[in-house]
Design an enzyme around this catalytic site. Structure first.
Site, mmCIF file in Angstrom:
data_model
loop_
_atom_site.group_PDB
_atom_site.id
_atom_site.type_symbol
_atom_site.label_atom_id
_atom_site.label_comp_id
_atom_site.label_asym_id
_atom_site.label_seq_id
_atom_site.Cartn_x
_atom_site.Cartn_y
_atom_site.Cartn_z
ATOM 1 N N GLY A 46 54.871 -68.710 5.032
ATOM 2 C CA GLY A 46 54.496 -67.736 6.050
ATOM 3 C C GLY A 46 54.331 -68.403 7.396
ATOM 4 N N GLN A 51 51.609 -69.593 15.960
ATOM 5 C CA GLN A 51 51.880 -70.957 15.480
ATOM 6 C C GLN A 51 53.073 -71.580 16.193
ATOM 7 O OE1 GLN A 51 51.616 -69.837 11.078
ATOM 8 N NE2 GLN A 51 50.884 -71.949 11.087
ATOM 9 N N CYS A 93 48.342 -74.907 5.260
ATOM 10 C CA CYS A 93 48.848 -74.258 6.466
ATOM 11 C C CYS A 93 49.785 -75.212 7.201
ATOM 12 C CB CYS A 93 47.671 -73.894 7.368
ATOM 13 S SG CYS A 93 48.153 -73.126 8.915
ATOM 14 N N LEU A 94 50.885 -74.682 7.718
ATOM 15 C CA LEU A 94 51.852 -75.514 8.443
ATOM 16 C C LEU A 94 51.239 -76.126 9.706
ATOM 17 C CD1 LEU A 94 55.076 -73.308 8.176
ATOM 18 C CD2 LEU A 94 54.557 -75.400 6.900
ATOM 19 N N HIS A 135 46.100 -64.798 5.004
ATOM 20 C CA HIS A 135 46.195 -66.039 5.780
ATOM 21 C C HIS A 135 46.891 -65.781 7.128
ATOM 22 C CE1 HIS A 135 46.850 -70.566 5.974
ATOM 23 N NE2 HIS A 135 47.720 -70.131 6.865
ATOM 24 N N GLU A 136 48.008 -65.055 7.080
ATOM 25 C CA GLU A 136 48.784 -64.831 8.320
ATOM 26 C C GLU A 136 48.080 -63.850 9.260
ATOM 27 O OE1 GLU A 136 50.958 -66.962 8.874
ATOM 28 O OE2 GLU A 136 51.118 -67.651 6.814
ATOM 29 N N HIS A 139 45.565 -65.694 11.077
ATOM 30 C CA HIS A 139 46.179 -66.434 12.194
ATOM 31 C C HIS A 139 46.277 -65.551 13.435
ATOM 32 C CE1 HIS A 139 47.496 -70.419 11.100
ATOM 33 N NE2 HIS A 139 48.122 -70.024 10.005
HETATM 34 NI NI NI Z 1 48.870 -71.024 8.354
#
Ligand code: NI
Length: 166
Positions: A46, A51, A93-94, A135-136, A139
C-alpha cells in the site's frame, strides 16, 4: 508513469493531514499511476499520496501475494465508516524501513470513498486488507503505525531508529 521517491520517517509531511480531492482530473490520474508504479517497485502492499510528498487523499493498495492475480484497489477520499473486532499482526511501512512491530487493529472495516474516476465506492474488508486500509487511511490523516504503539514500545522504537540512522 514513473517511480517516485518515497518519503521517510521522520519527515514532517508524513504528519500532515492530506487535502480532499475535489476533481479526479488528469493530474490526479498521473498521481495514481505513479503511486501504483512506486508501490509495486518498492515493493509494498500500500501507498498513500503523502508518502511521495503529495497532500491529497489518495491511496493505492494491493495485498495479493506475488503469485496471485493482482487485486489493486485505488481509493480517493477514503474514510472508515464502521469497524469491528480486533486482530494483532505484524506491520511495517515503506516510510519506516527495516522496522516492523505487532500491532492491534480492527479485524473488519467498512470504507467509503471514490474510485479513480470519482465514482462512489463502498468496501468491506477483513484481515490483511482491513489492516492495509486502516494503515493507509491513517497515513492520509498524518498518522504513522508507530504512533499506535504503546508508550514503552514507542520509546524503544525511537532509540533503536536513531541508532539505525547513524
Ligand atoms: Ni505506511
Amino acid at each position: 508513469m514513473s517511480v517516485r521517491k518515497i518519503i521517510k520517517y521522520p519527515e514532517k509531511v508524513l504528519r500532515e493531514k492530506t487535502l480532499q480531492v475535489s476533481d479526479c482530473d488528469s493530474e490526479v490520474q498521473k498521481l495514481i499511476d505513479d503511486m501504483i508504479e512506486t508501490m509495486y517497485a518498492a515493493p509494498g502492499v500500500g501507498l498513500a499520496a503523502n508518502q511521495i510528498g503529495i497532500s491529497k487523499q489518495v491511496t493505492v493498495i494491493d495485498v495479493s501475494a506475488r503469485d496471485e492475480k493482482s487485486s489493486l484497489i485505488v481509493l480517493v477520499n477514503p474514510e472508515i465508516v464502521h469497524s469491528e473486532g480486533e486482530m494483532e499482526a505484524e506491520e511495517g511501512c515503506l516510510s519506516i524501513p527495516d522496522y516492523t512491530t505487532v500491532l492491534k487493529r480492527a479485524l473488519k472495516v467498512c470504507v467509503k470513498g471514490f474510485d479513480r474516476h470519482g465514482k462512489p465506492v463502498e468496501l468491506e474488508a477483513e484481515g490483511l486488507l482491513a489492516r492495509a486500509l486502516q494503515h493507509e487511511i491513517d497515513h492520509l490523516n498524518g498518522i504513522l503505525f508507530v504512533d499506535r504503539m504503546g508508550r514503552i514500545k514507542k520509546e524503544f522504537f525511537k532509540k533503536r531508529y536513531a541508532r539505525m540512522k547513524e
